[in-house]
Design a protein around this motif. Structure first.
Motif, PDB file in Angstrom:
ATOM      1  N   GLN A   1       3.189   0.548  -5.122  1.00 31.88           N
ATOM      2  CA  GLN A   1       1.743   0.410  -5.260  1.00 31.88           C
ATOM      3  C   GLN A   1       1.208  -0.035  -6.637  1.00 31.88           C
ATOM      4  O   GLN A   1       2.011   0.181  -7.676  1.00 31.88           O
TER       5      GLN A   1
ATOM      6  N   SER B   1       8.188   5.557   1.502  1.00 32.89           N
ATOM      7  CA  SER B   1       7.045   6.293   2.025  1.00 32.89           C
ATOM      8  C   SER B   1       6.373   5.860   3.022  1.00 32.89           C
ATOM      9  O   SER B   1       5.644   6.424   3.673  1.00 32.89           O
ATOM     10  N   GLY B   2       6.407   4.435   3.075  1.00 31.63           N
ATOM     11  CA  GLY B   2       5.483   3.896   4.486  1.00 31.63           C
ATOM     12  C   GLY B   2       6.348   2.927   5.068  1.00 31.63           C
ATOM     13  O   GLY B   2       7.472   2.435   4.737  1.00 31.63           O
TER      14      GLY B   2
ATOM     15  N   TYR C   1       0.848  -1.335   0.174  1.00 32.68           N
ATOM     16  CA  TYR C   1      -0.045  -0.107   0.051  1.00 32.68           C
ATOM     17  C   TYR C   1       0.816   1.319   0.057  1.00 32.68           C
ATOM     18  O   TYR C   1       0.541   2.192  -0.066  1.00 32.68           O
ATOM     19  N   SER C   2       2.203   1.298  -0.112  1.00 29.75           N
ATOM     20  CA  SER C   2       3.106   2.395  -0.329  1.00 29.75           C
ATOM     21  C   SER C   2       4.129   2.093  -1.115  1.00 29.75           C
ATOM     22  O   SER C   2       4.543   0.964  -1.423  1.00 29.75           O
TER      23      SER C   2
END
Length: 706
Positions: free
Chosen positions: A618, A588-589, A583-584
């Motif tokens: 993603q 970034s996550g 999901y990133s």
């Protein structure tokens, strides 16, 4: 300019439709946009979908053109224009209309005139000139039906000389409908006599046989009983009933149409009872004299042989015999089985690689769903494997089996009670050629094996008991287990009697893959068994994994799935660029789920430094170049990913189904990865085409494992 092939002939009755279909298949394997053009049609064929061959091509290859855009002029218009302005005006108009279609396509198939009640004085010369004017290479077809070797060779040589003299670029010569016993002699003499390749297609009774539906149309018959699949059955002969039942039953032959007066209910019921028992399966029953059995008899007939056609005509048996005797089979949209037979014949007897090279058609960089399916079938056919199907009495499996055999893709083993399978085949009107003699070195074969009665049961019991001894398995217990079709089929693969197994149309995923885990086990270097789907989008093929087996793989398992999927992609012509989805994107996550994907990506790079892999990433950054340029500029994978690895089963399964439904993608799979030998699972909602594709993929996997 579109590369064009002009299929033409010299006379009627050459069976050219099979060649036209074969060439269309060959062209569509290479490029995405293939157009079809029929220069001249008969006046009664001007309405949409009136030309059966054109309409069959439109339906099979999903051509976007309307029928009216795919033809030039009618023969009547040709005659009128020629009388008023001369033949040059005719050719000019046809060339102009051809280019209107060709400018929208990468390749063109041109269907020459049919030499049937035309008013063109020099029809061969007309076709030759038109081919030259549109820049098409010519593929002449000469009919060899009921001709001897000398006559066939002479006609082919004369046709070559005629088209060559008229300045045509001749790709090859085809002699079609040649008696099988003459094929080798004709081939040898033509190879010595011609400067271009010659291909000899033997007569195939399944192609020349009319269908029950054709007989209905030709005789304006009334259909009393029967469904669409029954009406599509081939009529391989006629039996005219007049004798009493004992004598009459001995006269029945496989695929025959029984012709009997409508008041002979005894022969009607006897024929259908024999069909239901499979001794032998008939095409149907034609009742003459306009006599209709009473409703009680018809209800009994419907229960005896559901779907089997019973049709009625007003004429007597003699007149009916005259009308049906000269009917020949046609390839139509309503009868895809003949198309499969024609393609199988073409691919078996024509060197398609050589013909493709002579056409000099470069393969498109895009891969469409149809091109992917063609590629898989072609590779499976090139080195035929033996595939076992445990669900031998399931209708979809039997219909898929018929397609696979007619196309000579694989040899098949159907598991189940032989009487049950044969009865089911009779009810469905499916012909697998179980009792026909054919050369196994050329034609694909099917056999039926009953696990409960097989001689292999005892040895399989011993094998399974040894494999599962650590679980307390005994030979006595194993004797019952191996009679289960999925276990028996898996043991056939384990023993090398079959090369792969495909199941799941009826059985659950667990019932299909549990025997594989117990018997075949994982391949060397594979930690787990996983699955992938080949997602055929409009312009490319992507690989999704894992969407069917592992609920929540850890980082090491996820890396294993990625490597297996990259190998599967490469195996089927998809250049692997692996995206480890999350999901990133990039850095970034953070969090447990993202860290798992990040670690899996590191492991893939460590184990397979040759693979292009990116993660976490993603989905949009993986497949969309614009998004990729913003989120991961300079990545060799972002925006160009072909192998997409989902972090868990929930995400993978839902994504593949969402893309399949919303984007109209063809999802081929699940294909199991990581086993020593191929065993593949079907969705219980699998269509016939899904089964065909999965069997072909299993065959290619088996080629690799060999």
């Amino acid at each position: 300019m579109a590369r064009s092939v002009y299929v033409t002939g010299i006379a009627r009755g050459d069976g050219r439709q099979a060649v036209e279909l074969g060439v269309m298949e060959l062209l569509s394997r290479q490029v995405d946009k293939v157009g079809v053009f029929r220069p001249v049609v008969h006046a009664d064929r001007r309405t949409d979908a009136a030309d059966e061959v054109v309409d069959a091509l439109r339906a099979r290859y999903r051509l976007g053109e309307t029928y009216n855009a795919m033809y030039g002029l009618t023969f009547e218009e040709v005659a009128e224009l020629q009388a008023e302005q001369g033949i040059d005006a005719v050719v000019s108009q046809l060339v102009e209309r051809f280019h209107r279609v060709a400018e929208r396509h990468e390749a063109m198939l041109v269907l020459g005139t049919d030499f049937n009640s035309t008013n063109i004085p020099d029809e061969l010369g007309f076709n030759a000139r038109l081919a030259n004017e549109v820049g098409a290479s010519v593929l002449p077809v000469v009919g060899g039906h009921e001709q001897n070797t000398d006559s066939i060779v002479a006609e082919v040589r004369n046709a070559h000389a005629a088209y060559s003299h008229l300045g045509c670029d001749i790709l090859a010569m085809i002699a079609n409908r040649v008696a099988a016993r003459r094929k080798q002699g004709v081939a040898r003499r033509l190879a010595e006599a011609l400067p271009v390749p010659s291909y000899i297609l033997p007569e195939d009774p399944a192609l020349s046989a009319p269908t029950v539906a054709q007989i209905v149309d030709a005789n304006h018959a009334e259909v009393l009983l029967g469904d669409a699949s029954g009406l599509a059955r081939d009529v391989r002969g006629f039996v005219f009933g007049g004798a009493h039942i004992p004598t009459f039953l001995h006269a029945l032959t496989e695929g025959c149409l029984v012709v009997t007066p409508g008041d002979r209910s005894d022969l009607l019921i006897g024929s259908l009872a024999a069909h239901s028992a499979g001794s032998p399966p008939i095409a149907g029953v034609l009742l003459t004299l306009g006599e209709r059995p009473d409703e009680t008899v018809l209800r009994l007939a419907a229960r005896l042989a559901p779907g089997t056609p019973v049709i009625s005509v007003k004429d007597g048996s003699w007149m009916t015999a005259k009308q049906v005797g000269n009917l020949e089979g046609r390839i139509t949209p309503a009868n895809p089985r003949k198309a499969e037979t024609a393609l199988g014949l073409f691919e078996l007897h024509v060197d398609t690689d050589e013909l493709t090279n002579r056409i000099a058609l470069a393969r498109s960089e895009r891969t469409t769903p149809m091109m992917f399916e063609h590629m898989v079938l072609e590779r499976a056919r090139a080195d035929r494997r033996r595939i076992v199907l445990p669900e031998g009495a399931e209708e979809r499996v039997l219909r898929a089996a018929e397609v696979l055999l007619r196309r000579n893709v694989v040899d098949l083993v159907l598991l189940g009670e032989e009487a049950v399978i044969r009865k089911r085949l009779s009810e469905l009107g499916i012909d697998l050629g179980l009792d026909r003699e054919s050369d196994p070195s050329t034609a694909a074969q099917a056999t039926i094996v009953d696990p409960a009665e097989s001689d292999l049961r005892d040895s399989f019991s011993q094998t399974y008991a040894e494999l599962r001894a650590h679980k307390g398995m005994t030979v006595e217990l194993a004797h019952d287990i191996v009679a289960e079709p999925t276990y028996f089929g898996t043991l056939m693969v384990h023993a090398g009697i079959a090369d792969a197994m495909v199941s799941g149309a009826v059985h659950s995923t667990a019932a299909t893959i549990r025997p594989a885990f117990e018997i075949i086990k994982t391949a060397p270097g594979a930690q787990i068994v996983s699955s992938c789907f080949f997602m055929c989008l409009a312009d490319r093929v992507l690989v999704y994994a894992d969407c069917a087996v592992n609920p929540d793989p850890n980082a090491e398992q996820l890396a294993d799935i990625a490597i297996q999927s990259a190998e599967s992609a490469e195996q089927f012509g998809v250049e692997p660029r692996v995206a480890m989805l999350s999901y990133s994107t990039g850095t970034s996550g953070s969090g447990q789920d993202v860290d798992k994907v990040r670690e899996a990506t590191r492991l893939v790079r460590e184990r397979r430094p040759d693979l292009l892999v990116e993660g976490p990433i993603q989905y949009d950054a993986a497949v969309d170049p614009t998004v990729a340029a913003a989120k991961l500029p300079g990545s060799e994978v972002a925006g160009r990913a072909t192998v997409l690895i989902f972090p868990d089963l929930n995400t993978g399964n839902n994504t593949y189904k969402a893309v399949q439904r919303s984007a109209g993608a063809v999802a081929v799979g699940p294909v199991l990865q990581g086993l020593r030998k191929p065993v593949n699972d079907l969705s219980r909602g699998a269509l016939v085409s899904d089964i065909v594709n999965t069997v072909a993929i299993s065959a290619v996997q088996a080629q690799q494992s060999k």
